[in-house]
Motif scaffolding. Structure first.
Motif, PDB file in Angstrom:
ATOM      1  N   ASP A 268       1.121  -1.274  -0.027  1.00 61.46           N
ATOM      2  CA  ASP A 268      -0.048  -0.216   0.035  1.00 61.46           C
ATOM      3  C   ASP A 268       0.718   1.357   0.145  1.00 61.46           C
ATOM      4  OD1 ASP A 268      -1.558   2.189   1.036  1.00 61.46           O
ATOM      5  OD2 ASP A 268      -3.152   0.967   1.502  1.00 61.46           O
ATOM      6  N   ARG A 269       1.136   2.054  -1.112  1.00 65.05           N
ATOM      7  CA  ARG A 269       1.925   3.048  -1.218  1.00 65.05           C
ATOM      8  C   ARG A 269       1.721   3.994  -0.228  1.00 65.05           C
ATOM      9  NH1 ARG A 269       6.634   4.392  -3.416  1.00 65.05           N
ATOM     10  NH2 ARG A 269       6.851   6.637  -3.636  1.00 65.05           N
ATOM     11  N   MET A 270       0.457   4.373   0.529  1.00 72.22           N
ATOM     12  CA  MET A 270       0.164   5.398   1.248  1.00 72.22           C
ATOM     13  C   MET A 270       0.886   5.021   2.603  1.00 72.22           C
ATOM     14  SD  MET A 270      -3.151   7.728   1.813  1.00 72.22           S
ATOM     15  CE  MET A 270      -4.196   6.522   1.897  1.00 72.22           C
ATOM     16  N   LEU A 271       0.669   3.669   3.150  1.00 79.12           N
ATOM     17  CA  LEU A 271       1.194   3.088   4.160  1.00 79.12           C
ATOM     18  C   LEU A 271       2.511   3.252   4.258  1.00 79.12           C
ATOM     19  CD1 LEU A 271      -1.469   0.545   5.176  1.00 79.12           C
ATOM     20  CD2 LEU A 271      -0.823   2.660   6.237  1.00 79.12           C
ATOM     21  N   ARG A 272       3.102   2.753   2.972  1.00 82.75           N
ATOM     22  CA  ARG A 272       4.546   2.703   2.818  1.00 82.75           C
ATOM     23  C   ARG A 272       5.323   3.903   2.985  1.00 82.75           C
ATOM     24  NH1 ARG A 272       5.044   0.366  -1.917  1.00 82.75           N
ATOM     25  NH2 ARG A 272       5.550   2.040  -3.170  1.00 82.75           N
TER      26      ARG A 272
ATOM     27  N   ALA B 198       8.430   7.810   6.221  1.00 80.58           N
ATOM     28  CA  ALA B 198       8.569   9.209   6.659  1.00 80.58           C
ATOM     29  C   ALA B 198       8.676   9.112   8.201  1.00 80.58           C
ATOM     30  CB  ALA B 198       7.200  10.072   6.602  1.00 80.58           C
ATOM     31  N   VAL B 199       8.019   8.250   8.930  1.00 81.37           N
ATOM     32  CA  VAL B 199       8.426   8.138  10.227  1.00 81.37           C
ATOM     33  C   VAL B 199       9.879   7.431  10.647  1.00 81.37           C
ATOM     34  CG1 VAL B 199       7.633   6.395  12.311  1.00 81.37           C
ATOM     35  CG2 VAL B 199       5.992   7.530  10.915  1.00 81.37           C
ATOM     36  N   LEU B 200      10.199   6.713   9.791  1.00 77.81           N
ATOM     37  CA  LEU B 200      11.742   6.090  10.028  1.00 77.81           C
ATOM     38  C   LEU B 200      12.821   6.972   9.503  1.00 77.81           C
ATOM     39  CD1 LEU B 200      10.807   2.464   8.985  1.00 77.81           C
ATOM     40  CD2 LEU B 200      11.483   3.130  11.188  1.00 77.81           C
TER      41      LEU B 200
ATOM     42  N   GLN C 253      19.091   4.827   7.271  1.00 76.88           N
ATOM     43  CA  GLN C 253      18.811   5.316   6.021  1.00 76.88           C
ATOM     44  C   GLN C 253      17.430   4.359   5.479  1.00 76.88           C
ATOM     45  OE1 GLN C 253      21.860   4.066   2.952  1.00 76.88           O
ATOM     46  NE2 GLN C 253      20.376   4.086   1.371  1.00 76.88           N
ATOM     47  N   VAL C 254      16.517   4.979   4.947  1.00 74.47           N
ATOM     48  CA  VAL C 254      15.124   4.328   4.480  1.00 74.47           C
ATOM     49  C   VAL C 254      15.120   3.802   3.245  1.00 74.47           C
ATOM     50  CG1 VAL C 254      12.860   4.498   4.471  1.00 74.47           C
ATOM     51  CG2 VAL C 254      13.832   5.533   6.077  1.00 74.47           C
ATOM     52  N   VAL C 255      14.834   2.667   2.947  1.00 74.12           N
ATOM     53  CA  VAL C 255      14.720   1.842   1.803  1.00 74.12           C
ATOM     54  C   VAL C 255      13.266   1.338   1.546  1.00 74.12           C
ATOM     55  CG1 VAL C 255      15.704  -0.025   0.220  1.00 74.12           C
ATOM     56  CG2 VAL C 255      17.213   1.310   1.828  1.00 74.12           C
ATOM     57  N   GLU C 256      12.749   1.189   0.474  1.00 71.69           N
ATOM     58  CA  GLU C 256      11.352   0.667   0.492  1.00 71.69           C
ATOM     59  C   GLU C 256      11.243  -0.445  -0.539  1.00 71.69           C
ATOM     60  OE1 GLU C 256       8.585   4.008  -0.234  1.00 71.69           O
ATOM     61  OE2 GLU C 256       9.875   5.348   0.698  1.00 71.69           O
ATOM     62  N   ALA C 257      10.350  -1.503  -0.388  1.00 69.48           N
ATOM     63  CA  ALA C 257       9.982  -2.353  -1.253  1.00 69.48           C
ATOM     64  C   ALA C 257       8.267  -2.553  -1.242  1.00 69.48           C
ATOM     65  CB  ALA C 257      10.842  -3.723  -0.813  1.00 69.48           C
ATOM     66  N   GLU C 258       7.922  -3.066  -2.342  1.00 70.29           N
ATOM     67  CA  GLU C 258       6.428  -3.323  -2.432  1.00 70.29           C
ATOM     68  C   GLU C 258       6.387  -4.841  -2.236  1.00 70.29           C
ATOM     69  OE1 GLU C 258       4.540  -2.159  -6.024  1.00 70.29           O
ATOM     70  OE2 GLU C 258       5.785  -0.096  -6.346  1.00 70.29           O
TER      71      GLU C 258
END
Length: 128
Positions: free
Chosen positions: A17-21, A26-28, A34-39
């Motif tokens: 969920d893009r909004m939750l990610r 943003a919190v982290l 360093q923040v890294v994102e994955a779907e």
């Protein structure tokens, strides 16, 4: 001679969920990580295969697209990269959380930003 700068450890956010990610990222970003994102779980595993030594914390949803869900991801991480701390979250995990490794923490949705920050800071402190 200059002093060597230690590489920045990472927090990996795994959420389809893009909004939750975006919210979790943003919190982290308030941490020293360093923040890294994955779907997906597969995308997270691909990142870990190359960069696991730099990851201190993973924040993942239970329900992810494709084959590897958050519980599967937690089990693989606990086996292959046991130093990485994990928080697994879900609004309705059903009995899947019964299969979490002991090293993973379950956090129900809706989660509080402060709880995520505390878990990430604790993980970063362990790896420092």
């Amino acid at each position: 001679m200059g002093q060597a700068i230690a590489p920045r450890m990472a927090a990996l956010v795994v959420e389809d969920d893009r909004m939750l990610r975006d919210l979790a990222a943003a919190v982290l970003e308030e941490t020293d990580l360093q923040v890294v994102e994955a779907e997906s779980g597969e995308e997270a595993l691909a990142y870990l295969r190359e960069h696991a030594e730099d990851v201190a914390f993973i924040f993942t949803d239970v329900q992810l697209p494709r084959l590897v869900d958050g519980v599967d991801l937690a089990r693989m991480v606990a086996t292959k990269w046991p130093w990485i701390r994990m928080v697994v979250t879900s609004g309705g995990p059903g009995d899947r959380i019964d299969h979490l490794p002991r090293s993973a923490t379950y956090m129900p949705k809706p989660w509080r930003a402060l709880d995520v920050l505390v878990a990430a800071e604790q993980a970063a402190a362990r790896t420092a």
